[in-house]
Write a protein that holds these residues in place. Structure first.
Motif, mmCIF file in Angstrom:
data_model
loop_
_atom_site.group_PDB
_atom_site.id
_atom_site.type_symbol
_atom_site.label_atom_id
_atom_site.label_comp_id
_atom_site.label_asym_id
_atom_site.label_seq_id
_atom_site.Cartn_x
_atom_site.Cartn_y
_atom_site.Cartn_z
ATOM 1 N N PRO A 101 0.805 -1.218 0.000
ATOM 2 C CA PRO A 101 0.000 0.000 0.000
ATOM 3 C C PRO A 101 0.843 1.275 0.000
ATOM 4 C CG PRO A 101 -0.038 -1.015 2.167
ATOM 5 C CD PRO A 101 0.686 -1.964 1.255
ATOM 6 N N ALA A 102 0.312 2.336 -0.602
ATOM 7 C CA ALA A 102 0.968 3.642 -0.572
ATOM 8 C C ALA A 102 1.079 4.088 0.882
ATOM 9 C CB ALA A 102 0.155 4.646 -1.373
ATOM 10 N N GLY A 103 2.255 4.545 1.264
ATOM 11 C CA GLY A 103 2.460 5.019 2.621
ATOM 12 C C GLY A 103 2.319 3.931 3.676
ATOM 13 N N GLY A 104 2.484 2.657 3.297
ATOM 14 C CA GLY A 104 2.294 1.560 4.242
ATOM 15 C C GLY A 104 3.321 0.473 4.062
ATOM 16 N N GLU A 105 2.981 -0.722 4.551
ATOM 17 C CA GLU A 105 3.905 -1.850 4.521
ATOM 18 C C GLU A 105 3.194 -3.130 4.099
ATOM 19 O OE1 GLU A 105 6.940 -0.784 8.194
ATOM 20 O OE2 GLU A 105 5.233 -2.092 8.612
ATOM 21 N N LEU A 106 3.944 -3.993 3.455
ATOM 22 C CA LEU A 106 3.549 -5.378 3.226
ATOM 23 C C LEU A 106 4.417 -6.195 4.160
ATOM 24 C CD1 LEU A 106 2.250 -7.821 1.833
ATOM 25 C CD2 LEU A 106 3.992 -7.597 0.037
ATOM 26 N N VAL A 107 3.783 -6.863 5.115
ATOM 27 C CA VAL A 107 4.518 -7.631 6.118
ATOM 28 C C VAL A 107 4.385 -9.118 5.799
ATOM 29 C CG1 VAL A 107 4.722 -8.176 8.576
ATOM 30 C CG2 VAL A 107 4.095 -5.850 7.861
ATOM 31 N N LEU A 108 5.524 -9.772 5.607
ATOM 32 C CA LEU A 108 5.566 -11.218 5.419
ATOM 33 C C LEU A 108 6.123 -11.793 6.709
ATOM 34 C CD1 LEU A 108 7.016 -11.381 1.784
ATOM 35 C CD2 LEU A 108 4.645 -11.222 2.513
ATOM 36 N N LYS A 109 5.309 -12.596 7.420
ATOM 37 C CA LYS A 109 5.698 -13.057 8.750
ATOM 38 C C LYS A 109 5.215 -14.476 9.011
ATOM 39 C CE LYS A 109 1.561 -11.217 10.961
ATOM 40 N NZ LYS A 109 1.040 -10.404 12.040
ATOM 41 N N THR A 110 5.786 -15.098 10.028
ATOM 42 C CA THR A 110 5.375 -16.423 10.453
ATOM 43 C C THR A 110 3.878 -16.406 10.765
ATOM 44 O OG1 THR A 110 7.539 -16.771 11.438
ATOM 45 C CG2 THR A 110 5.806 -18.265 12.130
ATOM 46 N N GLY A 111 3.146 -17.375 10.217
ATOM 47 C CA GLY A 111 1.704 -17.450 10.450
ATOM 48 C C GLY A 111 0.901 -16.525 9.563
ATOM 49 N N GLY A 112 1.559 -15.776 8.704
ATOM 50 C CA GLY A 112 0.878 -14.834 7.809
ATOM 51 C C GLY A 112 1.377 -14.993 6.387
ATOM 52 N N ASN A 113 1.297 -13.942 5.618
ATOM 53 C CA ASN A 113 1.816 -13.963 4.252
ATOM 54 C C ASN A 113 3.322 -14.232 4.317
ATOM 55 O OD1 ASN A 113 -0.776 -13.250 3.510
ATOM 56 N ND2 ASN A 113 -0.300 -11.085 3.312
ATOM 57 N N HIS A 114 3.841 -14.974 3.331
ATOM 58 C CA HIS A 114 5.245 -15.381 3.372
ATOM 59 C C HIS A 114 5.737 -15.815 2.001
ATOM 60 C CE1 HIS A 114 2.791 -18.976 3.967
ATOM 61 N NE2 HIS A 114 3.769 -19.643 3.382
ATOM 62 N N LEU A 115 7.028 -16.069 1.909
ATOM 63 C CA LEU A 115 7.647 -16.614 0.698
ATOM 64 C C LEU A 115 7.951 -18.083 0.938
ATOM 65 C CD1 LEU A 115 10.282 -13.801 -0.026
ATOM 66 C CD2 LEU A 115 7.965 -14.016 -0.970
ATOM 67 N N MET A 116 7.775 -18.902 -0.085
ATOM 68 C CA MET A 116 8.156 -20.321 -0.016
ATOM 69 C C MET A 116 9.235 -20.579 -1.068
ATOM 70 S SD MET A 116 6.532 -21.784 2.448
ATOM 71 C CE MET A 116 7.140 -23.415 2.099
ATOM 72 N N PHE A 117 10.376 -21.067 -0.614
ATOM 73 C CA PHE A 117 11.475 -21.464 -1.489
ATOM 74 C C PHE A 117 11.309 -22.960 -1.696
ATOM 75 C CE2 PHE A 117 12.684 -17.632 0.581
ATOM 76 C CZ PHE A 117 13.574 -16.970 -0.255
ATOM 77 N N GLU A 118 11.019 -23.361 -2.918
ATOM 78 C CA GLU A 118 10.704 -24.757 -3.210
ATOM 79 C C GLU A 118 11.764 -25.369 -4.123
ATOM 80 O OE1 GLU A 118 6.659 -24.691 -4.678
ATOM 81 O OE2 GLU A 118 6.090 -23.287 -3.103
#
Length: 159
Positions: A101-118
């Motif tokens: 978001p403009a003026g905000g943050e995208l938070v990737l965290k444990t139990g939430g949105n995240h990246l998966m290295f497969e």
């Protein structure tokens, strides 16, 4: 003389109104979100993976700009595939993009949105650094050096 003075006044007034409208038009385009996103990354880390084939990654993408953007893909030389996941309740699913978001943050965290290295090419160990590239809809890609932490690491700030 009065008619001429009235015509001059009308022309001057019309010019001022037209000039004001032109300036208003310019001002409104700036305030409608044409300012660019200003993205930066903080608090990136990867818990040391417990398997040889898969790992997770977490970070915060901060946007100090006036326009939103989207994280659309991630690449890394560590894995054949890096996917973006959204978590809702207890379910996680791969998504094509996540909003920053403009003026905000995208938070990737444990139990939430995240990246998966497969399909890891190698299993990273605590203390190493993993390089990844974040790709966005509008902004230039950002290269991130993600430290590998212990499998039980819990961040105290950032997310």
């Amino acid at each position: 003389m009065r008619v001429r003075a009235a015509r001059v006044a009308l022309l001057v007034t019309g010019g001022l109104v037209a000039g004001g409208l032109a300036l208003t038009g310019c001002g409104s385009s700036d305030s409608s979100g044409s300012a660019a996103a200003e993205l930066s990354v903080k608090a990136a880390y990867m818990p040391q993976p417990v398997t040889d084939s898969m790992a997770a990654g977490y970070l915060v993408i901060e946007n100090k700009g006036g326009a939103a953007d989207e994280l659309t893909s991630v690449t890394s030389d560590l894995a054949q595939d890096v996917t973006v996941h959204e978590t809702a309740g207890q379910a996680m699913q791969q998504v094509s993009a996540l909003k920053v978001p403009a003026g905000g943050e995208l938070v990737l965290k444990t139990g939430g949105n995240h990246l998966m290295f497969e399909n890891l090419k190698r299993k990273p160990k605590e203390g190493e650094t993993v390089s990844l590239r974040l790709n966005f809809t509008k902004s230039k890609a950002i290269t991130v050096e993600m430290p590998v932490k212990s499998a039980t690491y819990q961040p105290t700030t950032g997310h």
